[in-house]
Write a protein that holds these residues in place. Structure first.
Motif, mmCIF file in Angstrom:
data_model
loop_
_atom_site.group_PDB
_atom_site.id
_atom_site.type_symbol
_atom_site.label_atom_id
_atom_site.label_comp_id
_atom_site.label_asym_id
_atom_site.label_seq_id
_atom_site.Cartn_x
_atom_site.Cartn_y
_atom_site.Cartn_z
ATOM 1 N N SER A 169 0.862 -1.185 0.000
ATOM 2 C CA SER A 169 0.000 0.000 0.000
ATOM 3 C C SER A 169 0.895 1.231 0.000
ATOM 4 O O SER A 169 2.113 1.116 0.076
ATOM 5 C CB SER A 169 -0.835 0.059 1.275
ATOM 6 O OG SER A 169 -1.900 -0.818 1.232
ATOM 7 N N ALA A 170 0.277 2.392 -0.010
ATOM 8 C CA ALA A 170 1.019 3.653 0.147
ATOM 9 C C ALA A 170 1.337 3.847 1.623
ATOM 10 O O ALA A 170 0.651 3.273 2.476
ATOM 11 C CB ALA A 170 0.163 4.795 -0.363
ATOM 12 N N LYS A 222 -2.292 10.108 5.838
ATOM 13 C CA LYS A 222 -1.878 9.057 4.895
ATOM 14 C C LYS A 222 -1.415 9.716 3.604
ATOM 15 O O LYS A 222 -2.020 10.710 3.156
ATOM 16 C CB LYS A 222 -3.074 8.178 4.522
ATOM 17 C CG LYS A 222 -3.600 7.295 5.598
ATOM 18 C CD LYS A 222 -4.826 6.577 5.023
ATOM 19 C CE LYS A 222 -5.192 5.393 5.863
ATOM 20 N NZ LYS A 222 -6.166 4.538 5.208
ATOM 21 N N THR A 259 -1.912 8.760 0.629
ATOM 22 C CA THR A 259 -3.031 8.793 -0.345
ATOM 23 C C THR A 259 -3.862 10.062 -0.150
ATOM 24 O O THR A 259 -4.236 10.726 -1.116
ATOM 25 C CB THR A 259 -3.938 7.544 -0.165
ATOM 26 O OG1 THR A 259 -3.111 6.387 -0.187
ATOM 27 C CG2 THR A 259 -4.983 7.447 -1.256
ATOM 28 N N GLU A 306 0.970 4.207 -4.040
ATOM 29 C CA GLU A 306 1.370 2.795 -4.102
ATOM 30 C C GLU A 306 2.520 2.623 -5.092
ATOM 31 O O GLU A 306 3.456 1.865 -4.859
ATOM 32 C CB GLU A 306 0.184 1.937 -4.559
ATOM 33 C CG GLU A 306 -0.750 1.436 -3.490
ATOM 34 C CD GLU A 306 -1.542 2.478 -2.733
ATOM 35 O OE1 GLU A 306 -1.607 3.652 -3.173
ATOM 36 O OE2 GLU A 306 -2.094 2.147 -1.673
ATOM 37 N N PHE A 323 -3.813 -1.246 -5.301
ATOM 38 C CA PHE A 323 -4.788 -0.167 -5.418
ATOM 39 C C PHE A 323 -5.167 0.265 -6.833
ATOM 40 O O PHE A 323 -6.187 0.879 -7.014
ATOM 41 C CB PHE A 323 -4.272 1.042 -4.624
ATOM 42 C CG PHE A 323 -5.269 2.131 -4.317
ATOM 43 C CD1 PHE A 323 -6.600 1.845 -4.027
ATOM 44 C CD2 PHE A 323 -4.873 3.462 -4.284
ATOM 45 C CE1 PHE A 323 -7.497 2.860 -3.720
ATOM 46 C CE2 PHE A 323 -5.760 4.482 -3.979
ATOM 47 C CZ PHE A 323 -7.071 4.181 -3.703
ATOM 48 N N ARG A 328 -11.372 2.884 -1.769
ATOM 49 C CA ARG A 328 -10.372 3.021 -0.699
ATOM 50 C C ARG A 328 -10.102 1.660 -0.031
ATOM 51 O O ARG A 328 -10.995 0.844 0.139
ATOM 52 C CB ARG A 328 -10.846 4.036 0.359
ATOM 53 C CG ARG A 328 -10.943 5.466 -0.096
ATOM 54 C CD ARG A 328 -9.658 6.083 -0.601
ATOM 55 N NE ARG A 328 -8.532 6.114 0.301
ATOM 56 C CZ ARG A 328 -8.176 7.147 1.063
ATOM 57 N NH1 ARG A 328 -8.921 8.239 1.062
ATOM 58 N NH2 ARG A 328 -7.089 7.114 1.791
ATOM 59 N N GLY A 329 -8.867 1.460 0.322
ATOM 60 C CA GLY A 329 -8.477 0.186 0.922
ATOM 61 C C GLY A 329 -8.274 -0.909 -0.126
ATOM 62 O O GLY A 329 -8.121 -2.092 0.195
ATOM 63 N N GLY A 330 -8.233 -0.494 -1.402
ATOM 64 C CA GLY A 330 -8.259 -1.458 -2.505
ATOM 65 C C GLY A 330 -6.982 -2.250 -2.740
ATOM 66 O O GLY A 330 -6.984 -3.139 -3.596
ATOM 67 N N SER A 331 -5.921 -1.974 -2.004
ATOM 68 C CA SER A 331 -4.715 -2.803 -2.190
ATOM 69 C C SER A 331 -5.007 -4.246 -1.788
ATOM 70 O O SER A 331 -4.386 -5.180 -2.296
ATOM 71 C CB SER A 331 -3.548 -2.271 -1.360
ATOM 72 O OG SER A 331 -3.239 -0.971 -1.782
HETATM 73 N N1 ASP Z 1 -3.759 3.725 -0.183
HETATM 74 C C1 ASP Z 1 -5.115 3.421 -0.482
HETATM 75 C C2 ASP Z 1 -6.007 3.937 0.629
HETATM 76 O O1 ASP Z 1 -5.534 4.616 1.537
HETATM 77 C C3 ASP Z 1 -5.330 1.967 -0.754
HETATM 78 C C4 ASP Z 1 -4.905 1.014 0.329
HETATM 79 O O2 ASP Z 1 -4.177 1.396 1.234
HETATM 80 O O3 ASP Z 1 -5.318 -0.144 0.284
HETATM 81 O O4 ASP Z 1 -7.193 3.723 0.588
#
Ligand code: ASP
Length: 440
Positions: free
Chosen positions: A38-39, A49, A51, A116, A170, A184-187
């Motif tokens: 992820s980032a 973050k 992102t 990412e 991501f 969001r959270g797609g990694s």
């Molecule tokens: N960096 C992206 C987010 O903050 C994806 C991830 O972390 O999965 O949503």
């Protein structure tokens, strides 16, 4: 050699210190061959973050605000990691291009994806693994939906001949070549797509908790970790708000029967939670998990002899459909029919729905109740155990919680209980105590 795909979340990669823990984890197991980063996430509570910094920077560029300072701050986050790892790597050229692309408004998803992308470059350099850009292998169709078939083929072909690779999470690209991200959270989703493509034995998802917890730690102090959970149980709990993994990460793996292991980068010896298609591994407690949500309203419709009126339920639900409202549960009695909906979605449409119901089914009365909560008690172990419901309701009664609704699916995988919002936390604690603390 076992083939594992390992995905690391933002908090696992927020600083050079965290990167070192990740490096140790990867090097300690030969099988950890495909890495999805992820980032950089938050280093401390009030941190931002990367992102979110990228989104903010891109919006500023769109408004014509000079972004040099913001870009410098983002670059500093990466430089701190590069310096802390003693890498001989410069991202100057990358950042010059990013600045130009932001000013030329290359797209919000492109902007977010750089978090990412850059972390992937650092990770590949740090591990000595090959960098594989998902823009060339993860594809979305013209409706913005993942093109699973094309993606799987392209990734499988690419990774077949690469023994060890870093594939940033991501994002991927659209049919026209523009970059697109998952939600969001797609990694997590990237990790599962890669695991499917390489036919991995295991998808390890490394985060900052030691697995999926039996219940919400904001309600119960230090809840136990679930050691094994099935996809079905996870879906039930996730629907009720318990999250640790992006929902779309389940589907590609479920199809292939690849298990997921949720692990904690900060406590790598903890075994975490295994998420599996099915298991004969007996759950430790009768229940696997408890989750719930507040903020429901119920519409209670009464009509004498309703049971004899064929089509009554359909006509009622059609009124909700015509108003664009989905329903959660529909417990019914002999002459009563109740519909549970999300209160905030219902409030605006309340009067239209009442009028629609009068027109559709001419009820004797319609009663509304608001500020309700639903609690889901989920567990494959409930099927084999007599008296689970009795214990739940005895615990609730003992703690003075009034039960407003009960719904048990015929799969016996879950029991859903409606209570007043103000009883929500007490209900969850009582059920946790009776099944987990008293360890029967
Ligand atoms: N960096 C992206 C987010 O903050 C994806 C991830 O972390 O999965 O949503």
């Amino acid at each position: 050699m076992r083939k594992k795909v390992v995905k690391f979340g933002g908090s696992s990669l927020a600083s050079a210190e965290q990167f070192k823990k990740v490096g140790d984890i990867i090097r300690s197991d030969e099988g950890r061959r495909y890495v999805v980063p992820s980032a950089p996430g938050k280093r401390y509570n009030d941190d931002i973050k990367v992102t979110d910094m990228l989104y903010d920077c891109y919006h500023a560029a769109a408004e014509g605000i000079p972004v040099d300072k913001k870009i410098q701050r983002i670059q500093a986050r990466y430089q701190e990691i590069i310096d802390g790892l003693n890498l001989n790597l410069s991202l100057d050229e990358e950042f010059a291009r990013i600045k130009e692309d932001f000013e030329n408004q290359k797209g919000l998803d492109y902007a977010a994806s750089r978090g990412e992308y850059l972390n992937g470059i650092i990770m590949a350099d740090y591990l000595g693994y090959e960098f594989v850009d998902p823009a060339n292998h993860i594809f979305f169709d013209e409706n913005g939906v993942l093109d699973a078939e094309r993606t799987d083929k392209s990734l499988a072909d690419k990774l077949e001949h690469i023994e060890r690779a870093v594939i940033p999470g991501f994002y991927g690209s659209c049919y026209d070549g523009t970059i697109k991200t998952f939600s969001r959270g797609g990694s997590d989703v990237t990790g599962s797509i890669v695991a499917k493509a390489v036919r991995a034995d295991l998808y390890e998802n490394w985060t900052d908790v030691s697995g999926f917890l039996v219940t919400d730690p904001r309600i119960v102090d230090n809840p136990k970790v679930i050691s094994t959970i099935t996809y079905k149980e996870l879906r039930e709990l996730a629907y009720m708000g318990a999250t640790v993994l992006h929902e779309d990460a389940i589907f590609p793996l479920r199809q292939e029967g690849i298990p997921i292991n949720i692990r904690n980068t900060n406590c790598p010896l903890d075994k975490g939670t295994m998420i599996v298609e099915s298991t004969c591994n007996k759950p430790k407690y009768t229940i696997t998990g408890i989750a719930g949500k507040k903020g429901f309203a119920s519409i209670n419709i009464e009509k004498d002899m309703m049971n004899a009126e064929i089509g009554f339920g359909r006509k009622v639900l059609q009124v909700f459909e015509e108003n664009g409202l989905s329903f959660e549960h529909v417990p019914s009695g002999i002459d009563t029919f109740t519909v549970y909906v999300h209160q905030d979605e219902f409030e605006d449409k309340e009067q239209n729905i009442i009028a629609g119901l009068h027109r559709a089914v001419q009820p004797d009365s319609i009663d509304l109740e608001s500020d309700l909560a639903l609690v889901a008690v989920v567990g494959r172990g409930m099927r084999r155990n007599r008296g689970t419901a009795a214990r739940i309701f005895a615990a609730l009664a003992h703690n003075h919680v009034n039960v407003k609704m009960i719904d048990q699916g015929s799969s016996e995988l879950n029991i859903i209980i409606g209570v007043e919002n103000r009883d929500f936390e007490t209900a969850i604690r009582s059920i946790y105590d009776i099944f987990v603390l008293s360890q029967v």
